[in-house]
Design an enzyme around this catalytic site. Structure first.
Site, PDB file in Angstrom:
ATOM      1  N   ARG A 248      76.219  33.859  66.965  1.00 38.75           N
ATOM      2  CA  ARG A 248      76.317  35.465  66.862  1.00 38.75           C
ATOM      3  C   ARG A 248      77.594  36.025  66.470  1.00 38.75           C
ATOM      4  NH1 ARG A 248      71.899  37.805  66.543  1.00 38.75           N
ATOM      5  NH2 ARG A 248      72.392  39.780  67.535  1.00 38.75           N
ATOM      6  N   TYR A 347      81.726  28.572  74.214  1.00 38.29           N
ATOM      7  CA  TYR A 347      82.279  29.816  74.493  1.00 38.29           C
ATOM      8  C   TYR A 347      83.365  29.562  75.250  1.00 38.29           C
ATOM      9  CZ  TYR A 347      82.652  34.348  76.149  1.00 38.29           C
ATOM     10  OH  TYR A 347      83.099  35.688  76.667  1.00 38.29           O
TER      11      TYR A 347
END
Length: 366
Positions: A248, A347
């Site tokens: 994203r 992440y």
């Protein structure tokens, strides 16, 4: 060979590794394709305010080793992350706590709040949450899901909550207290003077070349050093030969306003689906600013495409399997160390990036 290490990327991972390598008596060259150091934690001074150019970065950790390490390179203030949720003009406290439950339901005691959540969980009939929507309803009830989770999450990920895995929301803080501290970490704050200054301190005395694209000049750059520490995207390193990993992305619209205070808080999340941005950051409040002007950034989440800045790895099965194939190729590269958010397709909070870099230093530089 002119250098012991070529470090590709002047973000947190690269800067920590370079700093430690220099301390260990190694010669190091750091390169970055951007015109600035500090990667995505880069801050730029505008109207006396340190603007978080690539989005809000709030340092928080329970890892004393990491805290003791990084505070050698910056003095941190006592900023505490207490975001506000704006749902069509109604303001709610984040993390979800007694202020949130009182505003939503008029409940006053923790017992009443817990009973309300339990009642809504039972109404939904969810025993084993299969997706993000079910997980959220079982954590906070349907009302809070509908107003404060659903729209924001769907904007953030570009997917329906029913199509997102449950684990994404498991770390959501839900408290039956009036505690507004989002992270509840032992150590948290913002480096005074901005993150760029902190990274500059890490890179003090180390040769840094900016506006250098490693992959475009790979052969000549590889020839300069015994080993390469690569913190760029792992799939780009292998020229996407197995396919492209998905991310994203985020874009920002930043403006200077001729007023001292726009929203009274560093972060306000817009949780309805109709507002196109996910949140507005008002940068001065990260450092308790008193400047006569203010700088705000509207944040828009988007599907990543080549050329965009990759932010959040899409940790689903398909991308996880593809990363493992790339990792198998990476493990065969003798001269290359892959690290950081893009090199490991992971992440990472900032403290975890620093911990990972320090672990690699211990293995590599001993």
């Amino acid at each position: 060979m002119k250098y012991d290490y070529l470090v590709v990327g002047a973000g947190l991972y690269g800067a920590v590794f370079a700093c430690e390598a220099k301390k260990a008596g190694k010669s190091v060259l750091v390169i970055d394709k951007r015109p600035n150091i500090a990667g995505n934690v880069y801050t730029e001074e505008v109207e006396g305010i340190n603007v978080h150019v690539y989005g809000a970065h709030i340092f928080h950790t329970n890892n004393k080793k990491v805290w003791d390490y990084i505070t050698q390179y910056a003095e941190f203030n006592r900023f505490t992350n207490s975001p506000v949720a704006n749902y069509k003009g109604e303001l709610y406290s984040l993390p979800f706590n007694m202020y949130t439950f009182n505003k939503m339901w008029g409940v006053v005691t923790p017992e009443e709040a817990a009973a309300k959540i339990e009642e809504q969980r039972k109404e939904a009939g969810i025993t084993d949450p299969k997706n993000l929507e079910e997980q959220a309803i079982s954590l906070v009830g349907r009302d809070i899901f509908e107003k404060l989770v659903k729209g924001y999450t769907e904007k953030q990920w570009g997917r329906d909550c029913k199509d997102l895995p449950a684990f994404i929301i498991k770390r959501l803080p839900v408290r039956l207290t009036f505690d507004n501290n989002y992270f509840n970490a032992l150590y948290q704050g913002i480096p005074m003077g901005g993150y760029t200054k902190m990274v500059a301190n890490l890179l003090d005395g180390i040769e840094v070349r900016l506006n250098v694209d490693y992959l475009e000049n790979k052969a000549e750059l590889d020839a300069l050093a015994e080993k390469v520490v690569y913190t760029g995207p792992i799939d780009a390193y292998f020229d996407y030969k197995l396919g492209t990993l998905e991310y994203r992305s985020v874009r920002f619209e930043t403006e200077v306003l001729d007023k001292p205070n726009f929203q009274g808080n560093a972060a306000v999340n817009y949780t309805d689906r109709e507002t196109p941005w996910t949140r507005i950051i008002e940068h001065k409040w990260f450092e308790f600013g008193t400047q006569p002007k203010t700088v705000i950034s509207r944040e828009y989440s988007s599907e990543w495409k080549p050329g965009d800045e990759p932010y959040y790895p899409v940790n689903d099965e398909k991308n996880g399997a593809l990363y493992q194939q790339y990792k198998a190729l990476a493990d065969k590269e003798e001269k290359i160390i892959f690290g950081g958010r893009l090199g490991e397709y992971k992440y990472y909070d900032m403290d975890a990036v620093i911990a990972s870099a320090l672990d690699m230093c211990e293995k590599e530089l001993k």
